[in-house]
Design an enzyme around this catalytic site. Structure first.
Site, PDB file in Angstrom:
ATOM      1  N   HIS A 183      -2.628  -4.460  11.157  1.00  0.00           N
ATOM      2  CA  HIS A 183      -2.722  -3.786  12.460  1.00  0.00           C
ATOM      3  C   HIS A 183      -2.223  -4.658  13.595  1.00  0.00           C
ATOM      4  CE1 HIS A 183      -5.551  -1.911   9.700  1.00  0.00           C
ATOM      5  NE2 HIS A 183      -5.206  -0.796  10.295  1.00  0.00           N
ATOM      6  N   ILE A 213       0.821  -1.222   0.000  1.00  0.00           N
ATOM      7  CA  ILE A 213       0.000   0.000   0.000  1.00  0.00           C
ATOM      8  C   ILE A 213       0.855   1.272   0.000  1.00  0.00           C
ATOM      9  CG2 ILE A 213      -1.902   1.169   1.195  1.00  0.00           C
ATOM     10  CD1 ILE A 213      -2.582  -1.574  -0.056  1.00  0.00           C
TER      11      ILE A 213
HETATM   12  N1  GLN Z   1       0.021   5.019   1.451  1.00  0.00           N
HETATM   13  C1  GLN Z   1      -0.221   5.094   2.861  1.00  0.00           C
HETATM   14  C2  GLN Z   1       0.644   4.073   3.578  1.00  0.00           C
HETATM   15  O1  GLN Z   1       0.956   3.069   2.997  1.00  0.00           O
HETATM   16  C3  GLN Z   1      -1.646   4.814   3.187  1.00  0.00           C
HETATM   17  C4  GLN Z   1      -1.903   4.966   4.645  1.00  0.00           C
HETATM   18  C5  GLN Z   1      -3.348   4.852   5.023  1.00  0.00           C
HETATM   19  O2  GLN Z   1      -4.157   4.382   4.265  1.00  0.00           O
HETATM   20  N2  GLN Z   1      -3.701   5.281   6.192  1.00  0.00           N
HETATM   21  O3  GLN Z   1       1.010   4.263   4.713  1.00  0.00           O
HETATM   22 ZN    ZN Z   2      -5.031   2.306   4.767  1.00  0.00          ZN
END
Ligand code: GLN
Ligand code: ZN
Length: 768
Positions: free
Chosen positions: A698, A434
């Site tokens: 998480h 992500i």
């Molecule tokens: N691109 C961000 C990360 O990888 C996304 C964080 C989020 O969605 N809170 O940390």
């Molecule tokens: Zn996120």
């Protein structure tokens, strides 16, 4: 005129409560020490309000963790697994808040949920069939007596039975209706006890009244309170609502035996209209919420006095109050040493709002409406005389001249998909992450040295590049398909962008509670927003130079930047979102021109400000929020692939709108929530390619290959294999390196296994 405060921030002016609680969690101080510190904080808050001249000061607005959780304990709503730990009340409470792992057992915390349209989160009480609601705790009584001993008469604030029952989670077969008797008994007992203590007023918070309710819901409300109010003696009851208006139920409520009703005249768009249409019962007090409990701007006395005089036309006994608890604004401006005076004069945090309340309560008294006779009034007028700093006509013009084309990508999704498949040549089920990689101590040290001025920008960046290089190497070794640079240059998705945007100002100590002891420090949109300089380009370009695989450019979207900031009130949210959208679009274009072929624009907070009332979803929000996102990427080449990311999968109700963002790929959290979202995507013929998170970031737990394989197989039952991506839930910045590497190894393996299964199946159908 008298003045009141719905609730006061509790964390302390320099977050004292947070630090003392965390010491207690770590076992460094005793319970007595903790309680003593808490008493000091409460005392300071009451005395502050008293010396500011507030007539109705709240008690029981204090909490070690959360007021919903306090209410659960007050009502003895304690699930068995916590009872069975055999801890004392304080530690049972904390076990419900934070989970417990120790000699007494191993229990997870209660669930946490967003508190209406704020960034505060409450603990969700759990009602199983064994629970008997009854008066159990003492907190409101103790705190009332505590304040009284200091010579301060307070109104205890308690979450009302209706909001409590509506927000609770029902684990067994019972529903809210089954608890009516118990709840009315408990609240009757609360009133009785307060009466014995000589309490003059109690405030029952019922924010659920500003949401869309059914007739059954209203019946429940009436049923609860008819009984409770029946038995009340001398204590006067204030029914407090906030975050909106009570449009359809106003008449039902006004008829009932409350002594006072608190209405929000700021977020409650229809509150004034309700008064005009139906009047306000003569014998009752109206607590008029006109001082903003959610935003940080100085009150404009002229406007507010006009509003008050309008209100007074319809209600006889008006008390001037905050629109909601001041919990949602920072504590004081006192420690903001770096703000320019021209900027600072526009702000009022909680303490400054007390001053405003008091001043207004005096000015509003005047019969003649000759406000100019008050220096407080003329001083307030001065704030608005000079033109606001950071006005930018160019950006205003740029927004004004946006046309439909600015929101539409030239080539439609299907054709783009073909072009992109050719461009990237990715395997089926491409793997990616992500964006962020673990923020190790080295990464943090680098940032803090830079912030402290110990190293210059060049040295700082050189070090960031070292981290990036290692991150790319690692991802190649892992065999991921689409890489990221790791986000080592930022630790916050909004602040980092804000610092590169004109129009933003930052505070030093303006913390606001987010959940438990955790606080956030939202930046403030002060003026017109414009990108000052390229923000991420150098990092992304460097990362891409190290590998042949595509590296995603990584940006935060305009709606998220807006939703996690304190917004202006002199222009619309739409205007702000478009201004930020233009800034992000410039960044997108620069990335594309610099050779970045995949760009992810995160919208982690897109759903956060979705209006409470369904009838306002589009007109007030989605009608500009979705276009603001589209504005960022409408001008890229069809081969450039746009990703977005959301931190939750509860977008069932707005999937069409999410699809309408017209991204090419979306990743979202899906491992904790059941995969029900997948059904909804299928039913709605969702067109965007999807990466439902295959494991939960998480927690430090490492997912096995088998469980990821299984998750993917489940997804493939419903989703087009050509549209499925494989990625974790969210960014990896809060995780450690070893578990991250181990998890990603398993993720890549799982993708390979499932790909093979697909190709065997494919050969089989082809040949068979
Ligand atoms: N691109 C961000 C990360 O990888 C996304 C964080 C989020 O969605 N809170 O940390
Ligand atoms: Zn996120």
């Amino acid at each position: 005129m008298k003045c009141a405060v719905v609730g006061f921030p509790r964390v302390g002016k320099l977050r004292e409560l947070k630090f003392v609680c965390e010491k207690y969690f770590r076992g460094e101080i005793t319970e007595e020490y903790l309680n003593e510190a808490a008493r000091e904080i409460r005392k300071e808050h009451w005395q502050l309000q008293q010396s500011a001249g507030i007539d109705f000061i709240s008690s029981n607005d204090f909490s070690f963790y959360d007021n919903m959780l306090d209410t659960a304990i007050l009502l003895d709503v304690i699930p068995n697994e916590y009872r069975e730990l055999n801890l004392n009340q304080q530690n049972t409470y904390l076990a419900m808040a934070r989970g417990y792992q120790g000699i007494q057992g191993d229990v997870k915390a209660l669930a946490m949920k967003k508190w209406f349209n704020t960034n505060y989160h409450y603990m969700v009480p759990e009602l199983n069939d064994d629970v008997q609601i009854k008066l159990f705790g003492n907190k409101p009584f103790d705190e009332y007596v505590e304040a009284k001993a200091l010579g301060i008469e307070t109104k205890p604030v308690i979450i009302g039975p209706f909001t409590f029952l509506k927000l609770a989670k029902y684990i067994g077969s019972k529903t809210a209706d089954d608890y009516v008797r118990q709840a009315t008994n408990a609240y009757t007992a609360i009133l009785k006890k307060l009466n014995e203590l000589g309490t003059k007023w109690v405030q029952f918070d019922e924010p659920v009244l500003v949401t869309d309710l059914s007739e059954d819901d209203i019946r429940l409300f009436v049923l609860l309170y008819e009984t409770i109010l029946e038995g009340k003696s001398n204590v006067k009851v204030l029914l407090q609502t906030y975050f909106g208006d009570v449009r359809d139920y106003y008449r039902d409520i006004a008829k009932m035996k409350f002594d006072a009703i608190g209405l929000d005249f700021l977020e409650g768009k229809q509150s004034l209209k309700l008064l005009r249409t139906y009047g306000f019962p003569q014998e009752k007090f109206l607590f008029a919420g006109v001082i903003n409990g959610k935003n940080i701007w100085s009150c404009n006395y002229k406007k507010t006095l006009e509003l008050l005089s309008e209100i007074k036309k319809h209600a006889e006994n008006v008390i001037i109050s905050t629109s909601c608890s001041l919990l949602h604004v920072p504590y004081t401006l006192e420690y903001e040493t770096k703000l320019e005076a021209e900027v600072k004069k526009h702000f009022a945090f909680a303490i400054e709002k007390l001053g405003e309340l008091h001043e207004l309560s005096i000015i509003a008294e005047t019969e003649s409406y000759d406000y100019k006779a008050f220096t407080e009034y003329t001083n307030n007028r001065k704030i608005y005389e000079t033109e606001r700093l950071y006005n930018d006509e160019n950006i205003q013009a740029a927004v004004a001249t946006l046309t439909e084309e600015d929101f539409i990508r030239k080539v439609d999704r299907k054709d783009r998909e073909q072009l992109q498949k050719k461009e990237f040549g990715l395997p089926l089920l491409p793997t990616t992450t992500i964006g962020s990689f673990p923020q190790t101590q080295d990464v943090k040290n680098n940032r803090s040295s830079y912030r402290a001025g110990e190293i210059d920008e060049e040295t700082y960046d050189r070090q960031v590049f070292v981290f990036i290089k290692e991150c790319i190497r690692k991802q190649e070794e892992l065999g991921l398909d689409v890489l990221v640079h790791g986000e080592y240059e930022r630790n916050d998705m909004v602040e980092f962008f804000g610092e590169n945007l004109a129009g933003y100002v930052f505070t030093e100590k303006a913390w606001v509670q987010s959940y438990g002891t955790r606080c956030v420090k939202p930046p403030i949109i002060f003026g017109d927003v414009r990108r000052i300089r390229p923000i991420t380009v150098k990092y992304s370009v460097y990362a891409q130079s190290l590998t042949k695989k595509p590296v995603k450019g990584m940006l935060t979207g305009p709606v998220t930047i807006l939703n996690w900031s304190f917004p202006r009130e002199d222009i619309t949210l739409q205007e702000m979102a478009y201004q930020i959208g233009i800034a992000i679009r410039e960044e997108v274009c620069d990335l594309e021109n610099a050779g970045i072929r995949i760009i992810q624009i995160d919208e982690a907070a897109l759903k956060e400000k979705l209006p409470i009332r369904r009838e306002e979803w589009y007109s007030e929000y989605l009608d500009w929020a979705i276009p603001a996102f589209r504005l960022c990427h409408s001008s890229v080449k069809p081969e450039t692939q746009i990703h977005t990311h959301m931190c939750y999968s509860e977008f069932e109700e707005i999937v069409k709108d999410i699809d309408n963002m017209d991204a090419d790929v979306i990743s979202f959290e899906a491992s904790r929530s059941k995969l029900s979202i997948i059904d909804v995507l299928k039913a709605n013929h969702f067109e965007t390619e999807v990466g439902p998170g295959v494991y939960d970031i998480h927690s430090p737990r490492i997912p096995s290959v088998e469980e990821i394989v299984e998750a993917l197989q489940k997804m493939l039952e419903k989703l087009d294999r050509n549209k499925l991506w494989v990625n974790p839930d969210c960014g990896l910045k809060t995780r450690g390196v070893p578990e991250t590497v181990a998890s990603l190894i398993n993720l890549v393996k799982a993708a390979e296994i499932v790909r093979k299964q697909i190709s065997i199946e494919h050969d089989f159908t082809k040949n068979g």
